[in-house]
Design a protein around this motif. Structure first.
Motif, short mmCIF file in Angstrom:
data_model
loop_
_atom_site.label_atom_id
_atom_site.label_comp_id
_atom_site.label_asym_id
_atom_site.label_seq_id
_atom_site.Cartn_x
_atom_site.Cartn_y
_atom_site.Cartn_z
N THR B 21 -17.71 -10.69 -21.29
CA THR B 21 -17.39 -10.94 -19.90
C THR B 21 -18.66 -11.10 -19.06
N TYR B 71 -12.77 -18.72 -17.43
CA TYR B 71 -12.96 -17.50 -18.23
C TYR B 71 -11.91 -17.39 -19.33
N THR B 72 -10.64 -17.60 -18.93
CA THR B 72 -9.60 -17.47 -19.95
C THR B 72 -9.74 -18.53 -21.03
N SER B 73 -10.12 -19.72 -20.63
CA SER B 73 -10.25 -20.74 -21.67
C SER B 73 -11.45 -20.43 -22.57
N SER B 76 -10.23 -17.76 -24.98
CA SER B 76 -9.32 -18.27 -26.01
C SER B 76 -10.07 -19.15 -27.00
#
Lengths: 561, 325
Positions: B21, B71-73, B76
């Motif tokens: 992160t 961030y989420t991509s 993943s």
């Protein structure tokens, strides 16, 4: 000397020899026969372990080791490290004091025993493996433990592994350092049995170092007492324990629970003196020191067969002897023999209990010993001088007596100060202020208040227990070497009696005077006596240590039970 | 035991997530963006994009989307094993790092082996001769060395051994455009180039290992079991190595693995000083051009390396010390 396997001569160890170091061992000499046994006893810090380390040659600079350690006829201290390694473990092994770190934590038991075999014996690997298992069995461990690491073993098991390891190369000499520390009572007993059995089977010469009396008595035929790095006393274990000649040895025995199943335990008061090379190392704590002792270092000298003691006064001195004392009273043409050929000896610093039924002549004998009553025949010597009249009682460091009845023993019209200071006033000791200080100190010693209010109270206003303590304080201001206490507690209630007795014993232990305690109470005798005399109808019928005398089945003793 | 292991591993995974992160956000906090510098090298005339072009590229790389979506991509993609595509180098990040990583790994491992072995030997010698001349000399030297920063040592070596004396090449991992007559020639050339970076890294780490080994050995030497070993009449070598060093090694071995992580950090500095073609230099380049994806990739690699080494240190300690189970 020819057959001795190990001979230590003038061995000294000095830590930090480069900068005015401290000496842990001083001129220690002894020898040990093949298969013999020697105990070394002393408080912690007395140099026992240092001695063992020096024998194994484990000190490095800046620690200096002087003197010789002969194995057969080779002086080990002259050998190079490499040569000495041939003796270590193969000839002389040591069981170190048990600690968590005494075995290497990252090596298995097996490896630690095996490496000794590999180093010192020509055994082929398979034989060596078998021998490890045999050794473990010998000390009572199962074979599986060989694969364990030291931290997985209990304290007792670790001790066994240490012993198995020490015996691995069949040494001729085994040094065992504190084999029972950190073990519970049952494990202790087993450990002692194990060592005794191994000593018998393997016939090595055994040196046991311990501060525990029972370990020494059960494992060692001879004993050496060490104090402050010096040898204080040496002799056959039985003799030394039964009849200690050094005040230190006696102190150790008094502090040992196993030697005193019934009595209270009392440690040796005081602390070891600083590291002065002059004078007797025990000076500060000795109860029979004389001015010489401060400057003269005592040499270990023979005082009997197989018995040596290092004391300027030749061991514990006899303070008082009564020889063939006869005394009879005539009353209306009837003669009553009160003392019939009584002999008694009191050594410095010991508590002798004179026990007997009422009317057996105890008080008469005591009065003769104190000099307040003249004997018909016989003589009493106090420190070599004849006791006559109040010669021994009217001086400091003499004999003092405390009587049975506190109410008549202290003049009730005197104030506390007058009563306690009376002997000082008569002797005109010091200034008035000094005397008051001494009185206050004595009152403090007997746990009475020393304030001005109390010392100006009249004695008749005091209770029996307080008056008995005032009487005691009156004796103590004279700093007696011998205190004769005649049934001093019999008129007091049990609680006050217990207080007075503990107080008295505490004072005796701290100040080191000898005491003749007269009583008819057997339980009491058991509690406080070093030695006991039994008196019956004017005769001393038995004497000796308490357990010995009381276990005898004579009529006189039976009557007391 | 297994339960404890599981707990340990999930602890490491949590740490990793936190790092990922931070790894994502920190490059984006830097001023500028990849397209400001896309077509320019350092020191050259900057060719800038037009607003339109920038918007187009941003949309192409997904940088115009809200940061949380990015961030989420990113996460993943990571889970699918895709660490991204470099904006500047126009290649997969894994491929780029893959090409450079061997250089770094070789100098780091060489340095750790050299510095730990030398440190242990010198430290043990010092401990054995404690307070002797040798000990005092070594101690002073090592204390001094460990206080000098890595890049300074590197520059010092570069000045003296490479520039002045010409014993070693100034820069690079191997000769450019060289035709090697044999494989051995090639190896020699690589070793020749690696010498100074490895030396620098080793010297930087040496003090640490020396001090650790010395302290560890000194405390071991005072232990009761060392006295027992001497009483057993064992040989000096067996006493020092089997009984002493085996115990003293415990903290040292763990430190070796912990250092491996730290050494990657050191490598970044040293590689830049020596212009060595490893990941360290790659990272500097990536930062210069704000190649977020590549920077993230490298950070991730370093983080995973450090964490793995910590885990290995943990496991090895358990293996070595029978008391920890």
């Amino acid at each position: 000397m020819e057959h001795s396997i190990i001979r230590v001569e003038n061995l000294s160890v000095c830590y930090h020899a480069d900068k005015r170091g401290s000496r842990a061992v001083n001129n220690v000499s002894f020898c040990l026969d093949r298969g013999g046994s020697l105990g070394i006893i002393g408080e912690s810090g007395s140099g026992k372990t240092s001695l063992a380390m020096a024998m194994m040659g484990l000190f490095k600079k800046p620690t200096r080791v002087d003197g010789q350690v002969y194995y057969e006829n080779t002086d080990l201290n002259r050998l190079s490290e490499r040569e000495r390694n041939l003796y270590r473990w193969a000839k002389m092994a040591i069981v170190f004091q048990n600690s968590l770190d005494v075995l290497n934590p990252v090596l298995t038991v097996d490896e630690q025993i095996l490496e000794c075999l590999r180093r010192h014996t020509p055994l082929p690997p398979r034989e060596a493996d078998k021998k490890v298992l045999r050794l473990l069995k010998l000390v009572g461990l199962e074979a599986k433990w060989s694969q364990y690491y030291p931290h997985q073993l209990s304290g007792g098991m670790r001790q066994r592994v240490l012993i198995a390891m020490a015996l691995s190369c069949d040494p001729e000499v085994l040094i065992v350092d504190e084999p029972t520390t950190a073990l519970d009572a049952a494990a202790k007993d087993e450990m002692i049995k194990l060592l005794a059995r191994l000593h018998k089977e393997k016939k090595f010469a055994l040196i046991v170092i311990s501060h525990e009396m029972q370990v020494i008595t059960r494992l060692a035929g001879r004993v050496m007492v060490m104090y402050g790095g010096y040898m204080a006393e040496a002799g056959l274990t039985k003799d030394v324990l039964k009849n200690p000649m050094h005040t230190y040895t006696r102190g150790l025995i008094h502090a040992s629970p196993s030697a005193n199943p019934y009595r209270d335990l009392w440690g040796i008061p005081g602390e070891e003196a600083g590291n002065s090379s002059e004078g007797c190392p025990f000076y500060n704590r000795c109860n029979q020191k004389v001015s010489d002792c401060k400057t003269k270092l005592p040499r270990l000298a023979y005082v009997g067969i197989e018995r040596r003691v290092a004391c300027n006064r030749g061991g514990i001195v006899t303070l008082l002897t009564g020889e063939n004392i006869y005394k009879s009273f005539s009353f209306r043409g009837k003669t009553v023999k009160v003392c019939d050929n009584c002999r008694m000896a009191i050594r410095s610093g010991e508590i002798v209990v004179l026990i007997g039924a009422s009317g057996s002549g105890k008080t008469t004998l005591a009065s003769i010993l104190a000099g307040t009553l003249a004997a018909d025949r016989g003589e009493v010597l106090f420190e070599g001088e004849k006791v006559k009249g109040n010669r021994a009682a009217c001086r400091k460091n003499g004999i003092q007596m405390v009587f049975q009845d506190p109410f008549t023993a202290v003049n009730e019209h005197l104030t506390v100060r007058q009563a306690v200071a009376e002997p000082l006033d008569i002797l005109k000791q010091g200034t008035k202020e000094d005397r008051i200080q001494q009185v206050k100190q004595a009152l403090k010693d007997v746990q009475l208040p020393g304030d001005d209010g109390f010392i100006s109270r009249k004695c008749h206003s005091l209770s029996g227990g307080q008056r008995q303590r005032v009487a005691l304080a009156r004796s103590l201001v004279m700093e007696p070497k011998l205190l004769i206490a005649d049934e001093i507690s019999s008129m007091l209630d049990p609680s006050t009696q217990a207080n007075i007795l503990r107080l008295l014993k505490g004072l005796q232990n701290a100040k080191g005077f000898a005491m003749l305690y007269i009583t008819h109470d057997l339980a009491l005798a058991r509690k406080i006596a070093d030695r006991v005399y039994v008196m019956q109808q004017g005769s001393l019928i038995e004497h000796g240590s308490v357990p010995d005398v009381l276990s005898k089945q004579g009529d006189g003793v039976a009557a007391l039970h | 035991m297994r339960k404890r292991m599981l707990a340990k591993i999930s602890e490491y995974l949590m740490t990793l997530l936190v790092i990922i992160t931070l790894n994502f956000f920190i490059p984006r906090l830097m001023p500028g963006d990849p397209f400001t510098f896309l077509s320019s090298d350092e020191g050259q005339v900057t060719v800038t994009y037009s607003e339109e072009q920038i918007a187009k590229y941003k949309a192409y790389y997904g940088l115009d989307k809200p940061i949380l979506v990015q961030y989420t991509s990113y996460i993943s993609n990571l889970l699918r094993g895709n660490i991204g595509y470099s904006i500047y180098y126009n290649d997969h990040v894994s491929t780029i790092i893959g090409k450079r990583i061997r250089w770094t790994i070789s100098i780091v491992i060489a340095a750790i082996v050299i510095s730990s072995l030398t440190g242990i030997v010198l430290g043990s010698l010092s401990a054995w001769n404690r307070n002797g001349v040798l000990d005092k000399g070594l101690y002073t030297l090592m204390m001094t060395l460990s206080e000098i920063p890595a890049f300074l040592i590197g520059i010092g070596f570069l000045f003296i051994l490479a520039a002045k004396l010409g014993w070693f090449p100034l820069a690079g991992g191997m000769k450019s455009f060289a035709n090697y007559s044999s494989f051995a020639d090639r190896i020699m050339d690589i070793l020749h180039h690696a010498f100074l970076p490895v030396l620098t890294l080793s010297v930087v780490r040496l003090g640490e290992f020396y001090l650790l080994a010395r302290n560890s050995m000194i405390s071991v030497l005072t232990k009761d079991y060392m006295r027992t070993a001497r009483a057993k009449g064992l040989g000096k070598m067996r006493i020092i190595f089997r009984h002493g060093l085996k115990n003293a090694m415990l903290p040292i071995v763990t430190r070796v693995f912990l250092s491996l992580g730290a050494l990657f950090g050191g490598a970044i500095l040293v590689e830049n000083v020596f212009h060595y073609p490893g990941v360290g230099r790659l990272m500097r380049e990536a930062v210069m051009v704000r190649d977020y994806v590549l920077v993230q990739g490298i950070f991730l690699l370093v983080a995973i390396t450090v964490l793995t080494m910590n885990l290995i240190a943990d496991i090895i300690y358990r293996r070595l010390d029978p008391r920890v189970s």
